[in-house]
Design an enzyme around this catalytic site. Structure first.
Site, PDB file in Angstrom:
ATOM      1  N   ASP A   1      14.057  91.201 -41.689  1.00  9.95           N
ATOM      2  CA  ASP A   1      13.918  91.893 -40.426  1.00  9.95           C
ATOM      3  C   ASP A   1      13.613  90.772 -39.420  1.00  9.95           C
ATOM      4  OD1 ASP A   1      13.218  93.947 -38.545  1.00  9.95           O
ATOM      5  OD2 ASP A   1      11.130  93.406 -38.919  1.00  9.95           O
ATOM      6  N   LYS A   2      14.098  90.865 -38.169  1.00 10.63           N
ATOM      7  CA  LYS A   2      13.848  89.761 -37.234  1.00 10.63           C
ATOM      8  C   LYS A   2      12.433  89.802 -36.654  1.00 10.63           C
ATOM      9  CE  LYS A   2      15.138  89.782 -32.827  1.00 10.63           C
ATOM     10  NZ  LYS A   2      14.009  89.424 -31.956  1.00 10.63           N
TER      11      LYS A   2
ATOM     12  N   GLY B   1      17.245  95.316 -34.652  1.00 11.13           N
ATOM     13  CA  GLY B   1      17.606  96.332 -33.666  1.00 11.13           C
ATOM     14  C   GLY B   1      17.931  95.695 -32.323  1.00 11.13           C
TER      15      GLY B   1
END
Length: 682
Positions: free
Chosen positions: A379-380, A527
């Protein structure tokens, strides 16, 4: 030998089933279990020393030893054979009790294992020797029987001490809590109270150098706190008002007051202890392998014993005593002690090792799966990056200032604004300058007087309104990377521009490089927009990135990567990543901080450091290697020991005595225990 069985074996046959240990999750039950274990260690030690002392006269009275040492009948006296019988009976029944009781327990559970083997060997030897005393013609095995029991007892004692060592890691964690706390009473006085009297909402004072008594939030004072016992991070962490602190960590130089938020079994430390305990108890795939091997070794031992006896006595016409001695030796040698320890010891060592380094394993089989990973998805936000704005580039247009001065001037204005971009600029500056006449320009920025100059930090929209333009191509490049660019005006002149983005963690780059060396594909799921994703991906050298993914689509994306036939790990901060963590082959929650119970993750990392993911995979590989080495050690030695014991080389004058067989067997146990202890975090 199932897990229940292993407990019995550990406890020398005392029927202390693992089940009651499974039901009681609190520290209290754990403590009982631990105390019981410590008692068993003492029991084995006592049985060993007493049996050893009684063995000395048995050796002296043994006709075979007397012949070997040319003592003639030095120790012989009328009735010495009966004295020998009585002493040997004591060693058999009292010294051998853990094994005899273990035989009963194992057979009752229809699961013959270690104890069955030892008990069979000593019982056969005892009954046969007793028959010789009372008139059967043959040789007495009393000295072999006694030395065999001694060696088995010492082997068990050493083995249980090493098992204790592993559960001691948990005890050490539990000991991190102080015994009492300085509670602030309603009238402001301090009263020392026991930890179990603290409730949520109580205020406590923690003085310099003391341990923090409970999880809470600082309401007064500032300090630095050493959290190394939980995170493995040796650098003290600066803490101020509103920061969270963890019970068990050590306060540095300042005195602080905190409000208690979690106590007892809800606390971070209790959750860690519970997780570690569950992990030590959770079945490992390799453990099943060891259990199957132990069962088969029992079958092999009994068959090999029978074949040995029939061959020597039935076909080769050797004496009954000789055939029996071979049979006893074969059965003693095959005791798969080392096998019972091979996996549990490595599991225990690796679990406590990982806990000390802030890597909490919740699911053993997923942890073992980690060694086969082919792709890892990050996940970033908050994982590869800090999840907050920071300055990435400063462009300067005025020759009177350098980048640092420009940033300090902008930060002086921004320190009074609530906006995330303002906070990013304020936190990136080296030193705080004073500002007067601060004024926010709604939706456009802020302005103020700094060092008698009018400083404004404004958006591109503000520049357009004032018809000011910049033809700097770098601004377009930075915007193209998805960064936010703001401009700095000094006395209404355009002096420079500042670009901000979610700051990449310095460790991320190294972690990605290490995965590449391991041959693991790295991907990012975010996202965020594709420009930001492309920039982060390029900075870190990722293999792939998937941008603009909605939280509910993350699990689907993980599934897509798995459908390429890859073993996939997902690494995220656990909150919105839960479905994706559950979907992945190995789910790793990172930066759990004070909330350990990230329910869907297989592995929880206390720190928000991507390098810890590298450490987990390294540890998984090292753990598996150790297990396999131990299984090879534990079963391999039987392949040459059983034929030797059966008397294959008898024609060349080579025979293995039962006592020698026991020495070999104990040796393999000790080697396995030492090998497990040598496991390190790579």
């Amino acid at each position: 030998m199932d897990k229940h069985q292993h407990h019995n074996h550990d406890h020398g046959g005392h029927d202390h089933s693992a089940h009651e240990h499974h039901e009681g999750h609190g520290q209290h039950e754990h403590h009982d279990h631990h105390a019981h274990h410590a008692h068993m260690v003492k029991d084995f030690r006592k049985r060993f020393y007493v049996s050893l002392i009684v063995t000395l006269p048995i050796l002296a009275l043994s006709p075979m030893i007397q012949e070997a040492l040319n003592l003639g009948s030095f120790f012989a006296f009328p009735g010495s054979i009966y004295v020998n019988f009585l002493l040997s009976s004591f060693v058999f029944f009292w010294g051998g009790w853990p094994f005899l009781h273990g035989l009963y327990t194992e057979l009752k559970a229809k699961n013959p294992g270690m104890m069955t083997l030892i008990a069979l060997a000593v019982t056969v030897a005892y009954i046969y020797s007793a028959a010789v005393v009372f008139g059967l013609s043959g040789k007495m095995f009393f000295w072999e029987l006694a030395t065999l029991i001694d060696i088995m007892l010492v082997g068990h004692w050493i083995e249980m001490k090493s098992v204790m060592g592993a559960s001691n890691a948990l005890q050490a964690l539990a000991k991190l809590m102080p015994s009492d706390a300085h509670k602030v009473m309603d009238d402001g006085t301090l009263v020392d109270v026991a930890l179990d009297q603290l409730k949520n909402g109580d205020k406590v004072v923690v003085k310099p150098g003391e341990k923090v008594p409970a999880d809470g939030k600082i309401v007064e004072g500032e300090t630095s706190i050493n959290e190394s016992m939980l995170t493995g991070e040796s650098k003290p962490v600066a803490k101020k008002v509103d920061d969270k602190v963890i019970g068990g960590s050590i306060n540095g130089e300042g005195s602080v007051t905190l409000i208690v938020e979690r106590t007892g079994k809800d606390s971070f430390l209790s959750q860690v202890i519970e997780l570690v305990r569950q992990a030590q108890e959770s079945k490992s795939k390799t453990q099943d392998l060891a259990n199957r091997a132990a069962f088969w070794l029992t079958i092999i031992a009994i068959s090999a014993g029978a074949i040995t006896f029939i061959t020597w006595f039935g076909f080769l016409g050797e004496s009954f005593a000789f055939a029996l001695e071979r049979t006893v030796t074969v059965m003693v040698i095959t005791c798969p002690h080392a096998l019972g320890l091979a996996v549990p010891l490595v599991v225990a060592v690796s679990t406590s090792l990982s806990a000390q380094n802030g890597l909490l394993i919740r699911d053993r089989s997923a942890f073992e799966q980690a060694r086969n990973l082919q792709a890892i998805i990050f996940d970033k936000t908050g994982t590869l990056t800090y999840g907050k704005f920071g300055v990435t580039d400063t462009l300067v247009y005025s020759s009177s200032y350098n980048a640092e001065e420009l940033l300090n001037l902008a930060a002086a204005v921004e320190q009074h604004s609530e906006h995330p971009i303002a906070a990013g600029i304020a936190s990136s500056a080296e030193k705080a300058l004073q500002v007067t006449e601060f004024k926010a320009i709604p939706g456009k920025g802020a302005t103020g007087l700094v060092n008698n100059k009018r400083i404004a930090v404004v958006s591109p929209g503000y520049l357009r309104e004032k018809n000011m333009t910049t033809d700097d191509p770098r601004v377009a490049t930075l915007s193209g990377q998805g960064k936010t660019v703001v401009f700095v005006l000094i006395d209404d002149e355009l002096a420079g521009a500042i670009a901000l983005a979610d700051v990449i963690r310095p460790e991320s780059k190294e972690a990605i490089a290490r995965f590449r060396e391991m041959g693991i594909k790295t991907m990012m799921l975010t996202g965020d927009n594709k420009y930001v994703a492309a920039w982060v991906s390029e900075e870190l050298g990722l293999d792939e990135y998937i941008a603009e993914v909605l939280p509910n689509e993350k699990a689907l994306k993980v599934k897509e990567v798995q459908s390429r036939g890859l073993v996939v790990a997902m690494t995220g901060d656990g909150v919105n990543d839960a479905p994706a963590l559950a979907q992945a082959d190995v789910g790793i929650a990172i930066g759990a901080g004070t909330d350990v119970a990230v329910e869907t993750a297989d592995i929880v990392l206390v720190r928000s450091n991507p390098l810890d993911v590298v450490a987990v995979i390294g540890l998984a590989k090292a753990t598996y290697r150790k297990m396999i080495q131990n299984l090879i050690w534990a079963t391999g030695y039987n392949t040459f020991a059983i034929p030797l014991a059966a008397g294959v080389l008898y024609g060349w004058g080579i025979l293995l005595s039962p006592a020698m067989g026991a020495v070999l067997m104990s040796l393999s146990t000790v080697i396995v225990a030492i090998n497990a202890k040598l496991l390190k975090k790579e």
